[in-house]
Design a protein around this motif. Structure first.
Motif, short mmCIF file in Angstrom:
data_model
loop_
_atom_site.label_atom_id
_atom_site.label_comp_id
_atom_site.label_asym_id
_atom_site.label_seq_id
_atom_site.Cartn_x
_atom_site.Cartn_y
_atom_site.Cartn_z
N GLY A 141 -9.73 -1.51 -9.88
CA GLY A 141 -9.76 -0.06 -9.86
C GLY A 141 -10.47 0.47 -11.08
O GLY A 141 -11.08 -0.29 -11.85
N ILE A 156 0.85 -1.19 0.00
CA ILE A 156 0.00 0.00 0.00
C ILE A 156 0.89 1.24 0.00
O ILE A 156 1.82 1.38 0.79
CB ILE A 156 -0.95 0.00 1.21
CG1 ILE A 156 -1.93 -1.17 1.09
CG2 ILE A 156 -1.70 1.32 1.33
CD1 ILE A 156 -2.85 -1.37 2.27
N GLY A 157 0.60 2.15 -0.93
CA GLY A 157 1.38 3.38 -1.08
C GLY A 157 2.43 3.30 -2.17
O GLY A 157 2.96 4.31 -2.60
N THR A 184 -3.69 1.53 -3.26
CA THR A 184 -4.42 2.18 -2.17
C THR A 184 -5.02 1.20 -1.18
O THR A 184 -5.46 1.59 -0.11
CB THR A 184 -5.57 3.05 -2.75
OG1 THR A 184 -6.44 2.21 -3.50
CG2 THR A 184 -5.02 4.17 -3.61
N GLY A 185 -5.05 -0.07 -1.52
CA GLY A 185 -5.61 -1.05 -0.60
C GLY A 185 -5.22 -2.45 -1.01
O GLY A 185 -4.73 -2.68 -2.11
N THR A 189 4.01 2.73 -5.95
CA THR A 189 3.55 3.02 -7.31
C THR A 189 4.15 1.99 -8.26
O THR A 189 5.23 1.45 -8.01
CB THR A 189 3.97 4.44 -7.76
OG1 THR A 189 5.37 4.56 -7.66
CG2 THR A 189 3.29 5.50 -6.92
N ARG A 231 -1.03 3.92 -8.17
CA ARG A 231 -0.62 3.84 -6.76
C ARG A 231 -1.53 2.82 -6.07
O ARG A 231 -2.75 2.84 -6.26
CB ARG A 231 -0.77 5.19 -6.08
CG ARG A 231 -0.40 5.14 -4.59
CD ARG A 231 -0.47 6.48 -3.90
NE ARG A 231 0.57 7.37 -4.43
CZ ARG A 231 0.33 8.43 -5.20
NH1 ARG A 231 -0.90 8.76 -5.54
NH2 ARG A 231 1.32 9.18 -5.65
N THR A 277 -5.93 -2.90 -4.68
CA THR A 277 -6.78 -1.83 -5.20
C THR A 277 -5.86 -0.69 -5.59
O THR A 277 -4.97 -0.32 -4.82
CB THR A 277 -7.78 -1.36 -4.13
OG1 THR A 277 -8.51 -2.50 -3.66
CG2 THR A 277 -8.75 -0.34 -4.69
N VAL A 278 -6.07 -0.13 -6.81
CA VAL A 278 -5.19 0.93 -7.30
C VAL A 278 -6.00 2.11 -7.80
O VAL A 278 -7.19 2.02 -8.04
CB VAL A 278 -4.26 0.41 -8.43
CG1 VAL A 278 -3.33 -0.67 -7.94
CG2 VAL A 278 -5.09 -0.08 -9.62
N GLU A 279 -5.28 3.22 -7.93
CA GLU A 279 -5.83 4.44 -8.56
C GLU A 279 -4.73 5.05 -9.38
O GLU A 279 -3.54 4.76 -9.17
CB GLU A 279 -6.35 5.41 -7.50
CG GLU A 279 -5.25 5.96 -6.60
CD GLU A 279 -5.76 6.90 -5.53
OE1 GLU A 279 -4.93 7.66 -5.00
OE2 GLU A 279 -6.96 6.88 -5.22
#
Length: 151
Positions: free
Chosen positions: A127, A99-100, A139-140, A102, A137, A147-149
């Motif tokens: 995502g 998490i966090g 995120t979860g 990239t 990135r 999970t990405v964004e």
């Protein structure tokens, strides 16, 4: 013969029992006999001090032993209870460690599902729909899916 030995030992019976239980703790897996052994040693010490007292019969000794065994077992459990606080709380949770971070999408996210490569592992991601090669990135993490964004 055993009865004669028990009668001759007097208050030392409890000490012998306590030491046998403490010794058995080394041989038996778990961490339980130590508390019962401590209770037996305490009753032995009380027996040495109270042996000539009229109220200190074998029934009272057994009752005190049982009560002390319960008290010491519960106290030992409370003493040994861990809060599971670790300096590396995510040590065995590899996906949560990411998490966090990239990364670049290896496969496009289509209908919410795609893949990224972080280090030497390819991860399944969810995502928003994004094209392959997009920087994302994490995120979860849920089990083995990240999970990405867009980064």
């Amino acid at each position: 013969m055993i009865e004669r030995i028990i009668m001759e030992l007097g208050p030392w019976n409890w000490m012998v029992l306590g030491l046998l239980l403490l010794g058995a703790e080394v041989l038996v897996p778990g961490f339980f006999l130590i508390w019962i052994g401590i209770a037996a040693v305490v009753v032995g010490a009380l027996s040495l001090a109270l042996w000539d007292a009229g109220f200190w019969t074998w029934q009272v000794q057994v009752l005190v032993f049982l009560v002390l065994s319960l008290v010491s077992a519960f106290a030992g459990r409370a003493l040994m209870k861990r809060d599971d606080v670790s300096d590396e709380p995510l040590l065995n949770r590899r996906s949560a460690q990411l998490i966090g971070k990239t990364a670049t999408l290896q496969e496009a996210i289509v209908n919410g599902h795609g893949r990224i490569k972080i280090g030497d592992t390819t991860w399944s991601v969810s995502g928003p729909d994004l094209a392959a090669g997009t920087k994302v990135r994490v995120t979860g993490a849920a089990e083995m899916k990240l999970t990405v964004e867009a980064a």
